[in-house]
Design a protein around this motif. Structure first.
Motif, PDB file in Angstrom:
ATOM      1  N   ASP A  45       3.530   7.073  -2.586  1.00  0.00           N
ATOM      2  CA  ASP A  45       3.155   5.871  -2.012  1.00  0.00           C
ATOM      3  C   ASP A  45       4.818   4.963  -1.305  1.00  0.00           C
ATOM      4  N   ASP A  62       1.060  -1.074   0.069  1.00  0.00           N
ATOM      5  CA  ASP A  62      -0.137  -0.286  -0.082  1.00  0.00           C
ATOM      6  C   ASP A  62       0.789   1.401   0.632  1.00  0.00           C
ATOM      7  N   ARG A  72      -0.757   3.518   6.547  1.00  0.00           N
ATOM      8  CA  ARG A  72      -1.014   2.246   5.642  1.00  0.00           C
ATOM      9  C   ARG A  72       0.412   2.233   5.300  1.00  0.00           C
ATOM     10  N   THR A 103       2.929  -0.511   4.601  1.00  0.00           N
ATOM     11  CA  THR A 103       2.436  -2.259   4.530  1.00  0.00           C
ATOM     12  C   THR A 103       4.442  -2.685   4.432  1.00  0.00           C
ATOM     13  N   LYS A 139       0.745   9.403   3.944  1.00  0.00           N
ATOM     14  CA  LYS A 139      -0.892   9.380   4.378  1.00  0.00           C
ATOM     15  C   LYS A 139      -2.162   9.606   3.629  1.00  0.00           C
TER      16      LYS A 139
END
Ligand code: ADP
Ligand code: MG
Length: 503
Positions: free
Chosen positions: A295, A244, A311, A313, A290
């Protein structure tokens, strides 16, 4: 997240000066929370493990609240062992170094009474000791608590475990009613809770979740790779990992920008995060991550400290960290808010010993990261291409486009597949890499463990949790001819080699 500086916490100027002299940059999380609460005169209940910076969390605010010119005992600290008492006394001495005529007196069992009595007579603003001996002095009348402003129970669960709880309670009962109290403990067994309820009513509670524990929700992988192939490896990881958001750690500020540029050129929404950015820019970058405007963040350790973005990962350690603590902090950027996380560490052949050091430090195993084979990779890319292509099958312009291509095919006596093929080549020409035609090359495989050393009798193979050993005779074409330890990395702290990493 603690972004406050020590200067903003409202500490006494002399204490603040001492803190800058020791070189602390920012308050640790427990300090950021405990210091204001204690400065305001509250009782404090702190649940935190060792190494979180508890001593300064109580010493700095309590020192700020006393009258340093009065030599009666004003702060009393109870610690479970003589060693801990000495440690805390030393820390107090450091933090109070800018006060004049200031004395910190350690008092513990096993030492002669006489020097302790002498010290008490001379006067000391801070007394640090083990409960048994402290109680002896109270009963003898050699220690008086009339001027006591604050009492600290450090490592309370440890004192309970060692059978000091009655002594601790007896001392608590002798402290003045209006005395400020702080209790620190790694755990909260019922007996400690009861002490807190009785003697620390309405205490402010501070809980610090240990970073080490968060590692448990994070699966850790290691990928050995030659230094000059790191970017290729990273690109493939980002291609195949279903992330993510990801954070990539590098060692230098310059590298954050360089790598971010390279990844951006490869189509990623990426930004660097380093200490050269001002506070506002850094906040903006984190905000972008955020909200999904970015990303990937390429960061240095310092810039990413305390970063809390649920978020995230994936944590990718592009460069190995400076020490195990940094590694734990890095990996702690994922697996937040109870989610699962994945940490991938790239190691060059010379850095492979890190594997074992980190496994020991995190107390959890690392798995070998498996990059997809060239065949698999090509297949994946084909599938992706197909998916994207099919996405246009519902495009409003499809019918018109088909009519156009049919016309072209007919006029030139081609079939439509040929026209479509030509169109795909056009796409590839304008956006290289969109068409998965070539099979990607394989990255050289390296074993995760150093090859067995010849000079060791029997060439005993090293530690290898299920790793393939490298093919025979491949010594590693890495940085050629350079003696180990003098490779391309900038000078400075070098990662520990095997056996050096114990802490
Ligand atoms: P704890 O009591 O929680 O185990 P300590 O108070 O003994 O932790 O601190 C652990 C180490 O961290 C000590 O070496 C201390 O000097 C250092 N330390 C404490 N606070 C800071 C800070 N804000 N910045 C850098 N180092 C710190
Ligand atoms: Mg401590």
């Amino acid at each position: 997240m603690s972004e406050l500086s020590f200067a903003e916490l409202g500490l006494d100027p002399a204490v603040l000066e001492a803190v800058s002299a020791v070189g602390y940059e920012t308050p640790s999380p427990i300090q950021a929370q405990a210091i204001p609460a204690l400065l305001a005169g509250n009782h404090l209940l702190g649940v935190a493990q060792t190494g979180t910076g508890k001593t300064a969390a109580f010493a700095l605010p309590l020192l700020s609240r006393i009258d340093a010119t009065v030599t009666d005992p004003q702060i009393l600290v109870l610690a479970p062992t003589r060693e801990l008492a000495i440690q805390v006394a030393e820390a107090f001495t450091t933090y109070a170094s800018k006060f004049r005529n200031f004395h910190v007196l350690p008092i513990y069992g096993g030492q002669d009474f006489y020097p302790q009595i002498k010290g008490l007579r001379r006067g000391a603003q801070v007394i640090v000791g083990t409960p048994g001996r402290m109680l002896d002095h109270l009963r003898k009348g050699t220690l008086k608590l009339d001027s006591l402003k604050a009492l600290v129970l450090d490592e309370a669960d440890e004192m309970l475990r060692m059978g000091f709880i009655d002594d601790v309670e007896a001392i608590l009962a002798k402290t003045p009613e209006n005395c400020q109290r702080a209790l620190f403990s790694a755990t909260m067994p019922p007996q400690i809770k009861k002490v807190a309820q009785t003697y620390l009513r309405n205490a402010v509670e501070v809980r610090i979740e240990s970073e080490t524990r968060t590692v448990e929700r994070i699966s850790q992988f290691v990928l050995p790779v030659y230094a000059e192939r790191k970017l290729d490896a990273l690109t493939r990881i980002l291609e195949v990992e279903p992330f993510d958001a990801a954070i990539i750690f590098v060692r230098t500020k310059a590298e954050t920008t360089l790598l971010a540029e390279k990844l951006s050129a490869r189509g990623h929404a990426v930004a660097p995060l380093n200490g050269d950015l001002n506070q506002r820019q850094r906040e903006q970058t984190v905000e972008d991550l955020k909200r999904g405007k970015k990303d990937i963040i390429v960061a240095t350790d310092v810039a990413a400290r305390g970063l809390d973005v649920p978020r995230i990962t994936h944590v990718i350690n592009y460069d190995v960290p400076y020490d195990t603590e940094a590694y734990i902090h890095r990996t702690g950027r994922t697996g937040r808010a109870g989610r699962e996380g994945k940490a991938i560490l790239l190691v060059t052949p010379r850095e492979r010993s890190w594997l074992r050091t980190l496994e020991r430090a995190t107390n959890s195993p690392m798995q070998a990261y498996q990059l997809p084979s060239p065949v698999e990779l090509k297949k994946m890319r084909e599938q992706q291409f197909e998916t994207q292509l099919l996405g246009f099958a519902e495009d409003g312009k499809l019918a018109k486009a088909m009519a156009l291509l049919d016309e072209i095919a007919e006029r030139n006596d081609m079939d439509t597949a040929m026209v479509a093929g030509a169109l795909a080549c056009w796409l590839e020409a304008s956006q290289p890499g969109s068409l998965p035609l070539e099979q990607p090359e394989a990255l050289p495989e390296i074993s995760a463990t150093a090859p067995p050393r010849r000079d060791r009798p029997g060439g005993k193979p090293g530690y290898k949790p299920g790793f393939k050993k490298g093919p025979k005779g491949r010594g590693g074409p890495g940085p050629k001819g350079k003696p180990p330890g003098k490779g391309g990395k900038p000078a400075g702290k070098r990662p520990p080699r095997q056996g050096e990493g114990k802490r």
